[in-house]
Design a protein around this motif. Structure first.
Motif, short mmCIF file in Angstrom:
data_model
loop_
_atom_site.label_atom_id
_atom_site.label_comp_id
_atom_site.label_asym_id
_atom_site.label_seq_id
_atom_site.Cartn_x
_atom_site.Cartn_y
_atom_site.Cartn_z
N ILE A 157 -0.67 11.63 3.38
CA ILE A 157 -1.32 12.28 2.23
C ILE A 157 -0.86 11.62 0.93
O ILE A 157 -1.62 11.50 -0.03
N LEU A 158 0.38 11.16 0.92
CA LEU A 158 0.93 10.51 -0.26
C LEU A 158 0.75 8.99 -0.22
O LEU A 158 0.40 8.36 -1.23
N ILE A 159 0.97 8.41 0.98
CA ILE A 159 0.97 6.95 1.11
C ILE A 159 -0.42 6.35 0.92
O ILE A 159 -0.59 5.35 0.21
N VAL A 160 -1.45 6.96 1.55
CA VAL A 160 -2.79 6.38 1.50
C VAL A 160 -3.33 6.25 0.07
O VAL A 160 -3.81 5.18 -0.32
N PRO A 161 -3.26 7.31 -0.77
CA PRO A 161 -3.74 7.14 -2.17
C PRO A 161 -2.96 6.06 -2.92
O PRO A 161 -3.56 5.32 -3.72
N ILE A 162 -1.66 5.97 -2.68
CA ILE A 162 -0.85 4.95 -3.36
C ILE A 162 -1.29 3.56 -2.93
O ILE A 162 -1.42 2.65 -3.76
N GLU A 163 -1.53 3.37 -1.63
CA GLU A 163 -1.95 2.07 -1.12
C GLU A 163 -3.33 1.69 -1.67
O GLU A 163 -3.57 0.52 -2.00
N ILE A 164 -4.22 2.66 -1.76
CA ILE A 164 -5.56 2.39 -2.29
C ILE A 164 -5.48 1.99 -3.76
O ILE A 164 -6.11 1.02 -4.20
N MET A 165 -4.69 2.73 -4.55
CA MET A 165 -4.52 2.40 -5.96
C MET A 165 -3.89 1.02 -6.12
O MET A 165 -4.31 0.23 -6.97
N SER A 166 -2.89 0.74 -5.29
CA SER A 166 -2.22 -0.56 -5.34
C SER A 166 -3.20 -1.69 -5.04
O SER A 166 -3.18 -2.74 -5.69
N TYR A 167 -4.07 -1.45 -4.06
CA TYR A 167 -5.03 -2.48 -3.66
C TYR A 167 -6.03 -2.78 -4.78
O TYR A 167 -6.32 -3.94 -5.07
N PHE A 168 -6.53 -1.74 -5.42
CA PHE A 168 -7.56 -1.94 -6.44
C PHE A 168 -6.99 -2.40 -7.78
O PHE A 168 -7.76 -2.78 -8.68
N THR A 169 -5.68 -2.35 -7.93
CA THR A 169 -5.07 -2.90 -9.15
C THR A 169 -4.68 -4.36 -8.98
O THR A 169 -4.21 -4.99 -9.93
N ARG A 170 -4.88 -4.90 -7.79
CA ARG A 170 -4.52 -6.30 -7.55
C ARG A 170 -5.21 -7.27 -8.52
O ARG A 170 -4.53 -8.13 -9.10
N PRO A 171 -6.53 -7.20 -8.70
CA PRO A 171 -7.14 -8.16 -9.62
C PRO A 171 -6.67 -8.00 -11.06
O PRO A 171 -6.62 -8.97 -11.81
#
Length: 251
Positions: A157-171
């Motif tokens: 519940i905590l990890i997935v949103p963080i991973e998604i945010m991290s992924y979309f901030t890559r560019p």
């Protein structure tokens, strides 16, 4: 007192040939010209270096082969053997960024990578490319990237949103890192160059005092050349890491 151009004036976009398509400004600018020059010089450098292709390479061929092996090893170590097919893209990306960075060090030339629109465009190509590769190879299995294995179920519940945010901030992080480093370095060099000119116009005392900013500017020039190589390397190796994630999302 000699008028000195402001440190931000060197980043001004100036249209060379004004054009508009469907209401969109697509003018050919000084930034566009510099990128065309960089691509032309890189093509001459790479093609000229391997044109004869002797068994015992000369200096020119040795430099080209060294650049080739450097990026080939980077792809091999960070993506794996299956990443060999993406070597041309990573090599082109590295050489283009390095060429733009170094060309900006030539006096009175424009540094294309000091503009966020250029670096973000490069980062967006990497981001969209690895995302498409991930879905093409794994389908919905690519979403495993956002749910690392071995994590207790309640923590998802905590990890997935963080991973998604991290992924979309890559560019964003990829583009801002390159843009900010090139911008800051050139501003510093321009500021100290302004000190040298200003001090040099106020007599012998000022000329003597100008030695300090002059010496520091020489140091900054060497540092900026190092940063030019380093930022091209960081952009390329992060692209390799993102490519590895796309090809091995469950790792």
């Amino acid at each position: 007192m000699v008028a000195v151009a402001g440190p931000l004036q060197q980043f001004e976009i100036k249209p060379i040939a004004e054009m508009e398509i469907a209401g969109v400004d697509v003018s050919f600018t000084n930034s566009s010209l510099m990128m065309v020059i960089v691509v032309t010089l890189l093509t001459f450098f790479l093609v000229g270096g391997i044109r004869k292709g002797s068994l015992v390479p000369g200096r020119w061929q040795a430099i080209v082969e060294m650049a080739y092996e450097f990026i080939a090893n980077m792809v091999r170590e960070n993506v794996g053997r299956e990443g060999k097919q993406y070597f041309p893209f990573i090599f082109t990306l590295f050489m283009f960024i390095l060429g733009c960075n170094l060309w900006g060090m030539v006096p009175y030339q424009f540094t294309a990578t000091s503009h966020i629109i250029v670096t973000f465009a490069l980062a967006a190509v990497v981001f969209l490319g690895v995302t498409l590769i991930g879905f093409a190879k794994h389908g919905l299995g690519f979403l495993k990237l956002f749910a690392p294995s071995g994590v207790p179920a309640p923590l998802y519940i905590l990890i997935v949103p963080i991973e998604i945010m991290s992924y979309f901030t890559r560019p964003i992080s990829l583009s801002v890192r390159l843009f900010a480093n090139m911008l800051a370095g050139h501003i510093m060099m321009k500021v100290f160059a302004g000190f040298i000119i200003s001090l040099g116009t106020i007599g012998l005392v000022g000329q003597a005092a100008a030695i300090l900013p002059f010496a520091f500017n020489i140091f900054l020039t060497g540092l900026e050349i190092l940063v030019a190589f380093l930022q091209a390397y960081v952009f390329a190796i992060l692209s390799c890491i993102y490519l590895h994630d796309a090809m091995h999302p469950s790792h």
